[in-house]
Design an enzyme around this catalytic site. Structure first.
Site, PDB file in Angstrom:
ATOM      1  N   GLY A 260       1.042  -1.124   0.010  1.00  0.00           N
ATOM      2  CA  GLY A 260      -0.017   0.024   0.143  1.00  0.00           C
ATOM      3  C   GLY A 260       0.855   1.266  -0.041  1.00  0.00           C
TER       4      GLY A 260
ATOM      5  CB  CYS B 210       6.195   1.778   6.752  1.00  0.00           C
ATOM      6  SG  CYS B 210       5.419   3.288   6.180  1.00  0.00           S
ATOM      7  CG  LEU B 211       6.634   1.000   0.455  1.00  0.00           C
ATOM      8  CD1 LEU B 211       5.926   1.477  -0.562  1.00  0.00           C
ATOM      9  CD2 LEU B 211       8.007   0.141   0.122  1.00  0.00           C
TER      10      LEU B 211
ATOM     11  CG  HIS C 158       0.531   0.910   7.504  1.00  0.00           C
ATOM     12  ND1 HIS C 158       1.180   0.232   8.365  1.00  0.00           N
ATOM     13  CD2 HIS C 158       0.819   1.720   6.409  1.00  0.00           C
ATOM     14  CE1 HIS C 158       2.597   0.733   7.895  1.00  0.00           C
ATOM     15  NE2 HIS C 158       2.292   1.551   6.627  1.00  0.00           N
ATOM     16  CD  GLU C 159      -0.824   1.930   3.130  1.00  0.00           C
ATOM     17  OE1 GLU C 159      -0.244   3.222   3.206  1.00  0.00           O
ATOM     18  OE2 GLU C 159      -0.127   1.141   3.084  1.00  0.00           O
TER      19      GLU C 159
ATOM     20  CD  GLN D  72       3.831   6.104   2.475  1.00  0.00           C
ATOM     21  OE1 GLN D  72       2.885   5.289   2.344  1.00  0.00           O
ATOM     22  NE2 GLN D  72       4.874   4.861   3.090  1.00  0.00           N
TER      23      GLN D  72
ATOM     24  CG  HIS E 243       1.211   6.623   5.760  1.00  0.00           C
ATOM     25  ND1 HIS E 243       2.440   7.103   6.238  1.00  0.00           N
ATOM     26  CD2 HIS E 243       1.147   5.212   5.388  1.00  0.00           C
ATOM     27  CE1 HIS E 243       3.228   5.718   6.293  1.00  0.00           C
ATOM     28  NE2 HIS E 243       2.383   4.869   5.952  1.00  0.00           N
TER      29      HIS E 243
HETATM   30 NI    NI Z   1       3.496   3.153   5.495  1.00  0.00          NI
END
Ligand code: NI
Length: 176
Positions: free
Chosen positions: A46, A99-100, A141-142, A51, A145
């Site tokens: 995701g 997480c990226l 999670h998304e 981000q 952000h």
């Molecule tokens: Ni993340």
């Protein structure tokens, strides 16, 4: 176009993103295309717009069942604008997250195990769903952000927070 992903420590990740308004829609298709390309290039599960340095309430996610991630339940491919989450149960469950924006690390994060979520798709059509387990986890999670929350801010037990290749030498894991 693959965009750079902001990493933890960058104050821009801690801001609250604003709702997508009528004037934002013309630019949304290009943003979503870049987000898809960026997420797939990094093998993510995701990605949220902040981000890639766009502070709009837009998230994408999806996980296919694959040999590479045998333990991951499939999550339907979703592009979600102005998402709203409603917990449908007070039960929380622990699970691993990555997480990226926090590359190379994994931690155990408590999340609601059963949620409802709604929002708009890329065409502006309403989406309304119920989700459990890993699907519910990815959505939470998304959407975190969008409120400037990174998963390490929710980790309670730092004895189970560490480098992916040390924790899981056998598996590549999934980044969200
Ligand atoms: Ni993340």
């Amino acid at each position: 176009m693959i965009r750079d992903i902001l990493r933890m420590g960058d104050a821009r990740l801690l801001e609250r993103s604003r709702e997508v308004a009528a004037g934002d829609w013309p630019a949304l298709a290009a943003l979503l295309a870049d987000m898809r390309e960026t997420m797939h290039a990094r093998d993510g599960a995701g990605l949220a717009a902040p981000q890639v340095d766009v502070r709009l309430r837009v998230v994408i996610f999806g996980v296919e069942r694959s040999a590479r991630y045998p333990d991951a339940e499939p999550v339907p491919w979703t592009e979600l604008v102005n998402p709203v989450i409603t917990p449908l149960d007070t039960t929380m469950e622990d699970g691993w997250e990555g997480c990226l924006s926090v590359p190379g690390l994994r931690g155990i994060v408590p999340r609601f195990s059963h949620i409802g979520y709604r929002g708009l798709d890329a065409q502006g059509k309403a989406i309304e769903r119920e989700a459990r387990g890993f699907h519910a986890r990815v959505v939470q999670h998304e959407c975190d952000h969008l409120d400037g929350i990174l998963y390490p801010m929710r980790v309670r037990d730092f004895a189970r927070f560490g480098f992916t290749d040390v924790l899981f030498p056998e598996s590549a894991g999934i980044d969200e």
